[in-house]
Design a protein around this motif. Sequence first.
Motif, short mmCIF file in Angstrom:
data_model
loop_
_atom_site.label_atom_id
_atom_site.label_comp_id
_atom_site.label_asym_id
_atom_site.label_seq_id
_atom_site.Cartn_x
_atom_site.Cartn_y
_atom_site.Cartn_z
N ASP A 155 0.85 -1.20 0.00
CA ASP A 155 0.00 0.00 0.00
C ASP A 155 0.88 1.24 0.00
N ASP A 197 0.17 4.06 1.42
CA ASP A 197 -0.09 4.97 2.54
C ASP A 197 0.85 4.73 3.73
N GLN A 211 1.14 2.24 5.52
CA GLN A 211 0.65 1.36 6.58
C GLN A 211 1.40 0.03 6.53
N ARG A 256 -1.97 5.16 9.21
CA ARG A 256 -1.97 5.75 7.89
C ARG A 256 -1.15 7.03 7.90
MG MG Z 1 -4.31 1.93 4.41
#
Ligand code: MG
Length: 317
Positions: free
Chosen positions: A95, A97, A99, A200
């Motif tokens: 991902d 972001d 994370q 996030r």
């Molecule tokens: Mg995420």
Amino acid sequence: MNDPLISVVAPIYNEGDGVDRFTARIAEVLGGAGLRYELLLVDDGSTDDSWSRIAHQSRLDSRVRGLRLSRNFGKEAALLAGLEQATGDAVVVIDADLQHPPSAIPALVRRWQDGAHVVEAVKRNRAGQSLGNRLSSRLFNSAFTGLTRVDLVDATDFRLLGRPALDALLRMPEHSSFFRGTSSWIGFTRATVEVDIDHRAGGASRWTLRGLFRLAVNGLTSFTSAPLHLVTLAGIGFALFSLVLGVQTLVRWISGGSVAGFTTVILLLLVTGTFVLLGLGVIGEYLARIHEEVRGRPRYLIQERSDTTAPGVPEQW
Ligand code: MG
Ligand code: UDP
């Protein structure tokens, strides 16, 4: 393979603020570990400045490649687009972001070099997820594992696939793919690495409740027909129940007892109605999937690529 090429694939949907940070972090971690890599950023029809950020990054660093879908096709389609474009000996899905900690990538690569074909990052904790979120994902993963025998417990989309495993995955023709499931279904020698899921880096989750529900339904219907069998089983259950009730009522009537119970009748009607509608709904979900597969539309459309964007386009910022 002495100096393998690692393809890092990240879907991007309205992450304009995060693109630079993410790209820098990947360069820091993979560059730092002395890994040769390409970073494939797939813009899933963002409505913010994500694409110009991606194009900018790809101009700064030739290892960064951008791919822009013509609209928002959803994370699964964006992933697929990236996987189909990846040229590496192994591909890491992550991902954008932050994370999924990029710092874990060298560990994934090491397990792959030790002989695993698929290396999954499993969650040690789940920072930044609400209790409801955590419960529902645990519930879904357990139900999925129970119904399909494909183990999803604590799984994430953060994983590495070696070239043979990736090629196997890309041979799957279905339209509504479910990466977490298909990449488990293919088999191959597997290994896991525990990671801490971070908060996030910016903004809120890009998933809507509706999107998550569709993902869950797609995931289940593409992997198992167990819900259909459950409908059949419920039907059999109802038939037995009605038989017992019918015989009992008959016996009572013959022995002169009164047959009453308006409430019971209404309740039974409601219960059967519910089951009938649920059953129809389940069948409908499978029908909808068949319809989708039969139509055979492309799973995503590419609008442009960073390597074909004309150089010298003035920056927007
Ligand atoms: Mg995420
Ligand atoms: N994403 C995407 N298309 C979408 C929704 C999300 O490409 O329609 C991307 C998003 O940019 C991020 C990743 O998928 O890189 C995971 O999304 P998010 O962090 O919102 O999901 P969560 O972490 O809550 O599961």
